[in-house]
Design a protein around this motif. Sequence first.
Motif, PDB file in Angstrom:
ATOM      1  N   GLN A  11      17.552  31.114  34.374  1.00 17.98           N
ATOM      2  CA  GLN A  11      17.919  31.865  33.184  1.00 17.98           C
ATOM      3  C   GLN A  11      18.627  30.934  32.209  1.00 17.98           C
ATOM      4  O   GLN A  11      19.431  30.097  32.611  1.00 17.98           O
ATOM      5  N   TYR A  12      18.316  31.101  30.919  1.00  9.27           N
ATOM      6  CA  TYR A  12      18.901  30.262  29.883  1.00  9.27           C
ATOM      7  C   TYR A  12      19.434  31.139  28.760  1.00  9.27           C
ATOM      8  O   TYR A  12      18.801  32.114  28.372  1.00  9.27           O
ATOM      9  N   ARG A  13      20.600  30.767  28.225  1.00  6.56           N
ATOM     10  CA  ARG A  13      21.160  31.427  27.047  1.00  6.56           C
ATOM     11  C   ARG A  13      20.758  30.572  25.858  1.00  6.56           C
ATOM     12  O   ARG A  13      21.137  29.399  25.767  1.00  6.56           O
ATOM     13  N   VAL A  14      19.973  31.149  24.936  1.00 10.16           N
ATOM     14  CA  VAL A  14      19.421  30.371  23.836  1.00 10.16           C
ATOM     15  C   VAL A  14      19.765  31.023  22.499  1.00 10.16           C
ATOM     16  O   VAL A  14      19.955  32.231  22.406  1.00 10.16           O
ATOM     17  N   ALA A  15      19.856  30.194  21.478  1.00 14.81           N
ATOM     18  CA  ALA A  15      20.069  30.630  20.105  1.00 14.81           C
ATOM     19  C   ALA A  15      19.134  29.811  19.221  1.00 14.81           C
ATOM     20  O   ALA A  15      18.704  28.720  19.619  1.00 14.81           O
ATOM     21  N   PRO A  16      18.794  30.304  18.030  1.00 14.89           N
ATOM     22  CA  PRO A  16      17.919  29.524  17.149  1.00 14.89           C
ATOM     23  C   PRO A  16      18.523  28.157  16.844  1.00 14.89           C
ATOM     24  O   PRO A  16      19.710  28.028  16.546  1.00 14.89           O
ATOM     25  N   GLY A  17      17.697  27.131  16.982  1.00 12.29           N
ATOM     26  CA  GLY A  17      18.142  25.761  16.745  1.00 12.29           C
ATOM     27  C   GLY A  17      18.503  25.004  18.011  1.00 12.29           C
ATOM     28  O   GLY A  17      18.669  23.790  17.975  1.00 12.29           O
TER      29      GLY A  17
END
Length: 106
Positions: A11-17
């Motif tokens: 699982q990964y926590r991602v945000a734009p950029g």
Amino acid sequence: MYAVIRTGGKQYRVAPGDTLKIETTAHQDGTVEFSDILAVSGEAGKFEGDLNGAKVTASVVGEGRGDKILVFKLKRKKQYKKMQGHRQNYVEVKINDIFVNGKSLK
């Protein structure tokens, strides 16, 4: 704004950029689409209730192989020793956008 995605058993926590390395996955024309979304937050402290049609799009930055990991097995007094190395393939992706219910959360 961020999303939690699941790919390659992790699982990964991602945000734009964001740029991250994931296990090798099939990609077309340099783009990857993640549809297994666990959570989406548009504002601090608030989560989206309905994740139908949620997806995260990313573009492929590069591919490669990780560092070598050595696995050493030993049974003492039995003259058994075995060493094995492993390098995991990865794809480096840059997160472009997060979509929830057809709307972009940029």
